[in-house]
Design a protein around this motif. Structure first.
Motif, PDB file in Angstrom:
ATOM      1  N   ARG A 446      13.529  -3.124  -3.061  1.00 24.51           N
ATOM      2  CA  ARG A 446      13.152  -1.715  -3.226  1.00 24.51           C
ATOM      3  C   ARG A 446      11.681  -1.499  -2.882  1.00 24.51           C
ATOM      4  O   ARG A 446      11.313  -0.507  -2.255  1.00 24.51           O
ATOM      5  N   ARG A 447      10.834  -2.430  -3.297  1.00 22.99           N
ATOM      6  CA  ARG A 447       9.405  -2.301  -3.059  1.00 22.99           C
ATOM      7  C   ARG A 447       9.105  -2.242  -1.557  1.00 22.99           C
ATOM      8  O   ARG A 447       8.252  -1.464  -1.109  1.00 22.99           O
ATOM      9  N   ALA A 448       9.811  -3.051  -0.765  1.00 23.17           N
ATOM     10  CA  ALA A 448       9.574  -3.062   0.681  1.00 23.17           C
ATOM     11  C   ALA A 448      10.002  -1.749   1.324  1.00 23.17           C
ATOM     12  O   ALA A 448       9.313  -1.216   2.200  1.00 23.17           O
ATOM     13  N   VAL A 449      11.148  -1.225   0.893  1.00 22.29           N
ATOM     14  CA  VAL A 449      11.620   0.056   1.439  1.00 22.29           C
ATOM     15  C   VAL A 449      10.667   1.171   1.046  1.00 22.29           C
ATOM     16  O   VAL A 449      10.262   2.009   1.873  1.00 22.29           O
ATOM     17  N   ARG A 450      10.280   1.189  -0.226  1.00 22.03           N
ATOM     18  CA  ARG A 450       9.394   2.243  -0.709  1.00 22.03           C
ATOM     19  C   ARG A 450       8.015   2.153  -0.049  1.00 22.03           C
ATOM     20  O   ARG A 450       7.404   3.185   0.268  1.00 22.03           O
ATOM     21  N   ALA A 451       7.527   0.949   0.178  1.00 25.98           N
ATOM     22  CA  ALA A 451       6.218   0.789   0.822  1.00 25.98           C
ATOM     23  C   ALA A 451       6.222   1.404   2.214  1.00 25.98           C
ATOM     24  O   ALA A 451       5.251   2.064   2.627  1.00 25.98           O
ATOM     25  N   GLY A 452       7.316   1.204   2.959  1.00 28.27           N
ATOM     26  CA  GLY A 452       7.419   1.801   4.285  1.00 28.27           C
ATOM     27  C   GLY A 452       7.427   3.320   4.226  1.00 28.27           C
ATOM     28  O   GLY A 452       6.802   3.996   5.052  1.00 28.27           O
ATOM     29  N   ALA A 453       8.152   3.863   3.223  1.00 29.03           N
ATOM     30  CA  ALA A 453       8.214   5.317   3.066  1.00 29.03           C
ATOM     31  C   ALA A 453       6.854   5.885   2.703  1.00 29.03           C
ATOM     32  O   ALA A 453       6.388   6.875   3.293  1.00 29.03           O
ATOM     33  N   GLU A 454       6.182   5.278   1.738  1.00 24.12           N
ATOM     34  CA  GLU A 454       4.898   5.808   1.270  1.00 24.12           C
ATOM     35  C   GLU A 454       3.807   5.660   2.328  1.00 24.12           C
ATOM     36  O   GLU A 454       2.926   6.528   2.457  1.00 24.12           O
ATOM     37  N   ALA A 455       3.886   4.594   3.118  1.00 22.92           N
ATOM     38  CA  ALA A 455       2.920   4.430   4.201  1.00 22.92           C
ATOM     39  C   ALA A 455       3.090   5.531   5.242  1.00 22.92           C
ATOM     40  O   ALA A 455       2.103   6.072   5.772  1.00 22.92           O
ATOM     41  N   ALA A 456       4.332   5.883   5.546  1.00 25.56           N
ATOM     42  CA  ALA A 456       4.583   6.949   6.515  1.00 25.56           C
ATOM     43  C   ALA A 456       4.112   8.298   5.978  1.00 25.56           C
ATOM     44  O   ALA A 456       3.534   9.100   6.707  1.00 25.56           O
ATOM     45  N   VAL A 457       4.363   8.551   4.687  1.00 22.77           N
ATOM     46  CA  VAL A 457       3.916   9.802   4.069  1.00 22.77           C
ATOM     47  C   VAL A 457       2.408   9.945   4.193  1.00 22.77           C
ATOM     48  O   VAL A 457       1.880  10.996   4.576  1.00 22.77           O
ATOM     49  N   GLN A 458       1.682   8.876   3.887  1.00 22.10           N
ATOM     50  CA  GLN A 458       0.226   8.927   3.910  1.00 22.10           C
ATOM     51  C   GLN A 458      -0.312   8.999   5.333  1.00 22.10           C
ATOM     52  O   GLN A 458      -1.198   9.815   5.631  1.00 22.10           O
ATOM     53  N   ALA A 459       0.198   8.178   6.227  1.00 19.76           N
ATOM     54  CA  ALA A 459      -0.336   8.107   7.588  1.00 19.76           C
ATOM     55  C   ALA A 459       0.001   9.340   8.414  1.00 19.76           C
ATOM     56  O   ALA A 459      -0.783   9.745   9.281  1.00 19.76           O
ATOM     57  N   GLU A 460       1.169   9.945   8.155  1.00 21.90           N
ATOM     58  CA  GLU A 460       1.639  11.047   8.989  1.00 21.90           C
ATOM     59  C   GLU A 460       1.563  12.403   8.299  1.00 21.90           C
ATOM     60  O   GLU A 460       1.988  13.413   8.862  1.00 21.90           O
ATOM     61  N   GLY A 461       1.035  12.423   7.071  1.00 18.14           N
ATOM     62  CA  GLY A 461       0.911  13.683   6.350  1.00 18.14           C
ATOM     63  C   GLY A 461       2.241  14.333   6.039  1.00 18.14           C
ATOM     64  O   GLY A 461       2.367  15.562   6.087  1.00 18.14           O
ATOM     65  N   LEU A 462       3.223  13.543   5.693  1.00 16.54           N
ATOM     66  CA  LEU A 462       4.556  14.066   5.422  1.00 16.54           C
ATOM     67  C   LEU A 462       4.622  14.673   4.022  1.00 16.54           C
ATOM     68  O   LEU A 462       3.894  14.267   3.117  1.00 16.54           O
ATOM     69  N   SER A 463       5.524  15.635   3.860  1.00 13.42           N
ATOM     70  CA  SER A 463       5.675  16.289   2.556  1.00 13.42           C
ATOM     71  C   SER A 463       6.792  15.687   1.722  1.00 13.42           C
ATOM     72  O   SER A 463       7.096  16.175   0.634  1.00 13.42           O
TER      73      SER A 463
END
Length: 534
Positions: A446-463
């Motif tokens: 779960r941590r690996a999946v969530r890390a990818g999601a949160e990195a994309a949110v931060q890097a791409e300004g996702l909502s």
């Protein structure tokens, strides 16, 4: 599921027919009526193929096979040594042991001869269709069978969800069964007089010889995207394994989707006649020669689409699929062109399409609609490309996408953060949960999946709002609790599966059951449960 009237076959003659003229360790060989790799599935009169497995050698289970009635054993040198250390298997009064180098490559052709799975004695074998690729195999085979049945043909099916020989069906354990079972099933279908059969052919099946000895009339290719790299290592190796299906020893002709670069490469290098199909409206820069068939004029129709299928030589077909997702346009088009490639005239195909709407057949766990307000869908998408296609196809005007998924344990770890990033880009709310952890720590996955999601949110300004909820049933409940009637709730990754493997224990878990229960619990209406938990 074996033929009711097995044919006695001399084992020595069968071995000689596939090039094993002097089987080591055996003098007099018996007549056999079957072959099995699984000691638990041996029937009296079988030859038991004792092969090395991932953890144990089949020779360890030879005694069980003999008790079940095996009359001979085929194995390798390691297996022979193990048998010599456990008993006198080949002393004149025992069961003969045939030692064959590269035993796995021999089993498929041997099974074909023993079961007689091809045409024989004036009878005809079913027309065989194979579908390979990363995504779309299951739906394409269901579409193939539905179209063939609309044409009045009787059909069989070998795939991820079930094995079917006419009206009789059993659940599947593997996408493609081991070669003895494949050949026994094909022989059973021939015995029952079935007209056609569709089979999913996975990369594992090709790598481990599960379709050795089978000659398909038409083989279809869907796409190639990142998956199974834990087995194949690289995408080049993955492609090489897939392309092995498109050789003269395995198929007579091919239909290849050329929407991706791998498909275009396969169409250019396949060693059999190829019909090409493009389903994306914008041709890629490296499109090269115009395809033989092209999908055009795609328009929404309910939850699905209507579209045209145009031939470079003139014919035009009008098709419809009622299943959600633009990728189901590709799956339907592939099935239609494969049936045309088998020799069905275009006018007969159009009449069947108009009369029966075959591409609206329900496929268990593949874009399966469980509720409509909110739209509640269960899908098998379990790799980055499939997840992207699924999430991109379910957004409705004015509604949010609430996605629930995880990643499988003891599989390609590199795709976990990629899947998380895909989910964050295409969802308004992403709930990371457990898939099948197997023997891995579920929290690490779960941590690996969530890390990818949160990195994309931060890097791409996702909502996108990223949550982590477990166990999986609780995650499904949370998704429905957050939903509004205009939203879409998509539960991805497990599809039709009804067991979740955790530390060697199978826990009952069906995403369709959990989603329908959650809809009811939170005041929404679910569609009828009839057939959902099949």
């Amino acid at each position: 599921m074996r033929p009711r009237a097995p044919r006695p076959v001399g084992l020595a003659d069968a071995l000689a027919a596939i090039g094993v003229d002097r089987p080591g360790g055996a003098s007099t060989l018996p007549v056999v009526t079957g072959i099995s790799l699984d000691s638990r599935a041996v029937l009296p009169g079988d030859v038991y193929a004792a092969l090395p497995g991932a953890a144990r050698h089949g020779a360890e289970f030879a005694a069980q096979a003999l008790r079940a009635g095996a009359v001979a054993i085929v194995t390798d040198e390691d297996g022979h040594r193990m048998l010599e250390s456990t008993g006198p298997f080949n002393d004149g009064g025992g069961v003969p042991v045939v030692v064959v180098p590269g035993t796995r490559s021999v089993v498929g052709p041997l099974a074909r001869l023993i079961f007689g799975s091809g045409p024989q004695d004036g009878s005809t074998a079913p027309t065989l269709f194979a579908v390979t690729g990363t995504n779309g195999k299951t739906t394409s085979t269901y579409f193939l069978n539905a179209l063939l049945e609309a044409l009045g043909r009787s059909t069989g099916l070998i795939g991820t969800i079930e094995i079917r020989a006419g009206d009789e069906a059993i659940p599947s354990a593997l996408t493609t069964p081991e070669s003895p079972q494949v050949h026994s099933l094909l022989a059973l279908m021939r015995e029952r007089g079935l007209d056609a059969a569709s089979m999913e052919v996975s990369s594992h099946a090709l790598e481990f010889g599960r379709v050795d000895g089978v000659l398909f009339d038409v083989a279809g290719f869907t796409n190639l995207t990142q998956d199974h790299l834990d087995l194949h290592g690289t995408m080049e190796d993955y492609f090489d394994v897939k392309s092995a299906l498109f050789t003269a020893e395995r198929c007579k002709r091919a239909v290849v989707l050329v929407d991706d670069a791998w498909g275009r490469r396969l169409a250019a290098t396949a060693a059999v006649p190829v019909t090409t199909l493009r389903t994306h409206t914008d041709p890629p820069d490296d499109a090269g020669q115009a395809p033989d068939w092209t999908v055009t004029d795609v328009r929404p129709s309910g939850l699905g689409h209507v579209f045209s299928l145009e031939s470079a030589s003139g014919p035009r077909l009008r098709l419809r699929t009622g299943l959600p997702g633009s990728f189901n346009v590709s799956n339907a088009a592939l099935a239609a062109v494969m049936v045309l490639a088998s020799g069905v005239p275009t006018e007969d195909l159009q009449r069947a399409l108009d009369a029966h709407d075959p591409f609206t057949t329900e496929v268990p766990g593949r874009m399966q609609l469980i509720g409509e307000a909110p739209a509640a869908i269960v899908d098998f998408a379990h790799n980055p490309d499939a997840l992207e296609r699924t999430l991109a196809s379910v957004r409705r005007p004015g509604g949010r996408v609430i996605a629930v998924f995880g990643a499988t344990g003891q599989r390609d770890e590199s795709k976990r953060p990629v899947m998380g990033a895909v989910g964050a880009r295409l969802s308004d709310i992403l709930i990371v949960t457990d898939d099948d952890p197997h023997d891995e720590d579920d929290a690490v996955i779960r941590r690996a999946v969530r890390a990818g999601a949160e990195a994309a949110v931060q890097a791409e300004g996702l909502s996108c709002e990223v949550l982590e909820v477990f166990p999986r049933a609780d995650a499904i409940d949370r998704a429905v609790a957050l939903a509004r009637p205009t939203d879409t709730v998509i539960i991805a990754g497990r599809g039709h599966e009804v067991w979740q493997e955790v530390k060697g224990t199978n826990l009952a878990l069906d995403d369709r059951v959990e989603l329908r229960s959650a809809l009811t619990r939170h005041g929404f209406s679910g569609l009828s449960g009839a057939g959902i938990e099949s």
